[in-house]
Design a protein around this motif. Structure first.
Motif, PDB file in Angstrom:
ATOM      1  N   LYS A   1      30.719   1.090 -21.758  1.00  0.00           N
ATOM      2  CA  LYS A   1      31.053  -0.243 -21.241  1.00  0.00           C
ATOM      3  C   LYS A   1      32.250  -0.232 -20.297  1.00  0.00           C
ATOM      4  CE  LYS A   1      29.222  -2.842 -25.130  1.00  0.00           C
ATOM      5  NZ  LYS A   1      29.500  -3.866 -26.135  1.00  0.00           N
ATOM      6  N   GLN A   2      33.014   0.868 -20.268  1.00  0.00           N
ATOM      7  CA  GLN A   2      34.193   0.941 -19.401  1.00  0.00           C
ATOM      8  C   GLN A   2      33.883   1.526 -18.030  1.00  0.00           C
ATOM      9  OE1 GLN A   2      36.726   3.036 -22.345  1.00  0.00           O
ATOM     10  NE2 GLN A   2      38.196   1.410 -21.910  1.00  0.00           N
ATOM     11  N   HIS A   3      32.687   2.061 -17.837  1.00  0.00           N
ATOM     12  CA  HIS A   3      32.392   2.745 -16.578  1.00  0.00           C
ATOM     13  C   HIS A   3      31.072   2.330 -15.935  1.00  0.00           C
ATOM     14  CE1 HIS A   3      35.405   5.461 -18.425  1.00  0.00           C
ATOM     15  NE2 HIS A   3      35.854   5.435 -17.186  1.00  0.00           N
TER      16      HIS A   3
ATOM     17  N   LEU B   1      29.084  -4.585  -8.339  1.00  0.00           N
ATOM     18  CA  LEU B   1      29.944  -4.840  -9.494  1.00  0.00           C
ATOM     19  C   LEU B   1      30.277  -3.550 -10.235  1.00  0.00           C
ATOM     20  CD1 LEU B   1      27.805  -7.846 -10.722  1.00  0.00           C
ATOM     21  CD2 LEU B   1      29.987  -8.014  -9.526  1.00  0.00           C
ATOM     22  N   VAL B   2      31.469  -3.502 -10.786  1.00  0.00           N
ATOM     23  CA  VAL B   2      31.914  -2.356 -11.584  1.00  0.00           C
ATOM     24  C   VAL B   2      32.533  -2.864 -12.879  1.00  0.00           C
ATOM     25  CG1 VAL B   2      32.288  -0.823  -9.600  1.00  0.00           C
ATOM     26  CG2 VAL B   2      34.152  -2.301 -10.376  1.00  0.00           C
ATOM     27  N   ALA B   3      32.483  -2.044 -13.913  1.00  0.00           N
ATOM     28  CA  ALA B   3      33.102  -2.405 -15.193  1.00  0.00           C
ATOM     29  C   ALA B   3      34.615  -2.313 -15.063  1.00  0.00           C
ATOM     30  CB  ALA B   3      32.610  -1.479 -16.295  1.00  0.00           C
ATOM     31  N   ASP B   4      35.290  -3.299 -15.622  1.00  0.00           N
ATOM     32  CA  ASP B   4      36.750  -3.315 -15.664  1.00  0.00           C
ATOM     33  C   ASP B   4      37.175  -2.440 -16.846  1.00  0.00           C
ATOM     34  OD1 ASP B   4      39.449  -3.869 -15.696  1.00  0.00           O
ATOM     35  OD2 ASP B   4      39.213  -6.040 -15.865  1.00  0.00           O
ATOM     36  N   TYR B   5      37.860  -1.356 -16.559  1.00  0.00           N
ATOM     37  CA  TYR B   5      38.233  -0.384 -17.593  1.00  0.00           C
ATOM     38  C   TYR B   5      38.983  -1.017 -18.762  1.00  0.00           C
ATOM     39  CZ  TYR B   5      40.137   3.794 -19.784  1.00  0.00           C
ATOM     40  OH  TYR B   5      40.475   4.768 -20.694  1.00  0.00           O
TER      41      TYR B   5
ATOM     42  N   LEU C   1      36.350   8.632 -12.907  1.00  0.00           N
ATOM     43  CA  LEU C   1      36.576   7.438 -12.102  1.00  0.00           C
ATOM     44  C   LEU C   1      36.516   6.178 -12.959  1.00  0.00           C
ATOM     45  CD1 LEU C   1      36.736   5.880  -9.395  1.00  0.00           C
ATOM     46  CD2 LEU C   1      34.262   6.238  -9.180  1.00  0.00           C
ATOM     47  N   SER C   2      37.552   5.344 -12.839  1.00  0.00           N
ATOM     48  CA  SER C   2      37.627   4.072 -13.562  1.00  0.00           C
ATOM     49  C   SER C   2      38.059   2.975 -12.599  1.00  0.00           C
ATOM     50  CB  SER C   2      38.647   4.161 -14.702  1.00  0.00           C
ATOM     51  OG  SER C   2      38.337   5.221 -15.575  1.00  0.00           O
ATOM     52  N   ALA C   3      37.632   1.733 -12.895  1.00  0.00           N
ATOM     53  CA  ALA C   3      37.986   0.577 -12.062  1.00  0.00           C
ATOM     54  C   ALA C   3      38.860  -0.384 -12.855  1.00  0.00           C
ATOM     55  CB  ALA C   3      36.712  -0.138 -11.603  1.00  0.00           C
TER      56      ALA C   3
END
Length: 148
Positions: free
Chosen positions: A42-44, A80-84, A112-114
């Motif tokens: 869920k974080q990526h 869209l990207v998951a918010d870390y 890689l994280s957003a």
């Protein structure tokens, strides 16, 4: 009267089918549209919604960015990207800040994280090291890499 109720029901159903927004990711069931792995993190996770309303779901931001390099489908309306720091919450990729840190593994190994909140990014970078990017810089970095 019955005809009016059926007509209203039909149009309500038709309108609900035209939803151009993101679809919920069903973790541990949905497969990545790039690498075909099951989406569990869920974080990526990430998602693209095209102007025609088609959704593409990804197990990792790096899968989505790599898919965008050779995109030949209808234009993306939402990226869209998951918010870390808020697992499961999708944010617009263009508004996010990114961290590549060897201390934070991502599903496909790009580390890689957003982040939606720049303060959270800075705190995470202080504890984990790594390099920060905005959306344009991230796309540029990945455009120079080979597809994996």
């Amino acid at each position: 009267m019955r005809l009016i109720l059926y007509s209203i029901s039909f149009f309500a159903l038709l309108l609900s089918a035209c939803n151009n927004g993101p679809q919920p990711i069903t973790y541990s069931q949905d497969a990545c549209d790039f690498c075909r792995m099951t989406i569990v993190d869920k974080q990526h996770a990430a998602q693209i919604v095209t102007v025609k309303g088609r959704n593409y779901k990804y197990d990792a931001i790096e899968c989505m960015v790599n898919d965008l390099k050779e995109w030949d489908r209808p234009e993306a309306d939402l990226i869209l990207v998951a918010d870390y720091t808020n697992p499961g919450e999708l944010i617009e990729a263009e508004n996010a800040n990114y961290l590549i840190s060897n201390e934070i593994p991502s599903p496909m190994g790009a580390f890689l994280s957003a982040f939606s909140d720049n303060n959270e990014l800075v705190l995470t970078q202080e504890g984990s090291g790594g390099d920060t990017f905005n959306w344009q810089e991230l796309k540029q970095k990945f455009s120079q890499q080979h597809r994996h």
